[in-house]
Scaffold this active site. Structure first.
Site, PDB file in Angstrom:
ATOM      1  CB  VAL A   1       3.984   7.537   0.296  1.00  0.00           C
ATOM      2  CG1 VAL A   1       2.880   8.048  -0.865  1.00  0.00           C
ATOM      3  CG2 VAL A   1       4.198   5.846  -0.097  1.00  0.00           C
TER       4      VAL A   1
ATOM      5  CE1 TYR B   1       2.410  -6.120   0.006  1.00  0.00           C
ATOM      6  CE2 TYR B   1       1.175  -8.216   0.885  1.00  0.00           C
ATOM      7  CZ  TYR B   1       1.438  -7.507   0.170  1.00  0.00           C
ATOM      8  OH  TYR B   1       0.099  -6.392  -0.681  1.00  0.00           O
ATOM      9  CB  ALA B   2       3.234 -10.737   5.799  1.00  0.00           C
ATOM     10  CB  ALA B   3       6.416  -7.030   8.873  1.00  0.00           C
ATOM     11  CB  SER B   4       4.774  -3.076   5.060  1.00  0.00           C
ATOM     12  OG  SER B   4       4.278  -4.406   4.601  1.00  0.00           O
ATOM     13  CE  LYS B   5       0.395  -4.222   1.698  1.00  0.00           C
ATOM     14  NZ  LYS B   5      -0.112  -2.951   1.177  1.00  0.00           N
TER      15      LYS B   5
ATOM     16  CG  ASN C   1      -3.698   1.185  -3.870  1.00  0.00           C
ATOM     17  OD1 ASN C   1      -4.168   0.478  -3.016  1.00  0.00           O
ATOM     18  ND2 ASN C   1      -2.916   1.854  -4.955  1.00  0.00           N
TER      19      ASN C   1
ATOM     20  CB  SER D   1      -2.131  -8.005   1.911  1.00  0.00           C
ATOM     21  OG  SER D   1      -2.123  -9.491   1.608  1.00  0.00           O
TER      22      SER D   1
END
Length: 245
Positions: A60, A151-155, A86, A138
């Site tokens: 991806v 992770y939080a920034a990407s979501k 996903n 998330s």
């Protein structure tokens, strides 16, 4: 058979939550392409056109690979109704010690990968009467947890992207929504639930007192993929058992 006759792509669909969503779609009459770089533990999945659940390789992070996935799916089945973006990964750690390489890996897979998947899916999904695009966020997109900066920034970016694209496609036969799971006993969430120290802290913040099941998340994905959600657009659907912070 809520998805009878439809065709779907689920990126990251060969393991974890993605495969649970793919299986749920197939049980409802959908032909599902489980797209991932490797077959992983689902190595028994056949190639396109050979069954209700099939595997097709995709990276991806690579626009050409994503475009090839969409094209191959449409040429094989003659339609594409649902795309679930996903695929994702996590590189936990405090921001001051997180390497630029780890940050880039998370952003490239989670956020850039979602953008490339959505971008490539639009011209296919809007054919043949239209369809659904579903992104995956998330609970950590809106709740602060130490060590989750990348992770939080990407979501959080995925949620914003979802809302913008939904508005941009308004008036066209495509809805774009985001599914935001809380702590789920599958994939990355399973590792958290097995860590007694962490789970004693986070588990107590869930009103229902337990981690979610993969089938509960898959049921929410089925709602967003089916006709029942025809008037739901640009929405972030939280499925987290009443998670407070």
């Amino acid at each position: 058979m809520r998805l009878a006759g439809k065709v779907a792509i689920v990126t990251g669909g060969t393991k974890g939550l993605g495969h649970s969503v793919a299986q749920a779609f197939a049980k409802e009459g959908c032909r599902v392409v489980c797209a991932a770089r490797r077959p992983d533990e689902r190595g028994e999945l056949p190639p396109l056109g050979a069954g209700d659940l099939a595997h097709h390789p995709v990276d991806v992070r690579d626009p050409g690979s994503v475009d090839a996935l969409m094209r191959a799916t449409y040429e094989t089945y003659g339609r594409l109704d649902v795309v679930v973006a996903n695929a994702g990964l996590s590189r936990p750690g405090p921001a001051e010690r997180l390497t630029p390489e780890d940050w880039s890996d998370v952003i490239a897979t989670n956020l850039n990968g979602t953008f490339l998947t959505v971008r490539s899916a639009i011209p296919y999904v809007e054919r043949d009467g239209g369809g659904r695009i579903i992104t995956l966020s998330s609970a950590l997109a809106t709740r602060v947890a130490r060590g989750s900066s990348a992770y939080a920034a990407s979501k959080a970016g995925i949620e914003a992207l979802t809302r913008v694209v939904a508005v941009e496609l308004a008036g066209r036969p495509v809805t774009v929504n985001c599914l935001s799971p809380g702590f789920v006993d599958e994939g990355m969430g399973r590792e958290l639930a097995r860590n007694e120290a962490l789970w004693s802290y986070y588990g107590g913040k869930i009103a229902q007192g337990r981690a979610g099941r993969a089938d509960e998340i898959a049921e929410a994905a089925l709602f967003l993929a089916g006709d029942a959600s025809s008037y739901v657009n640009g929405h972030v659907l939280e499925v987290n058992g009443g998670l407070s912070w």
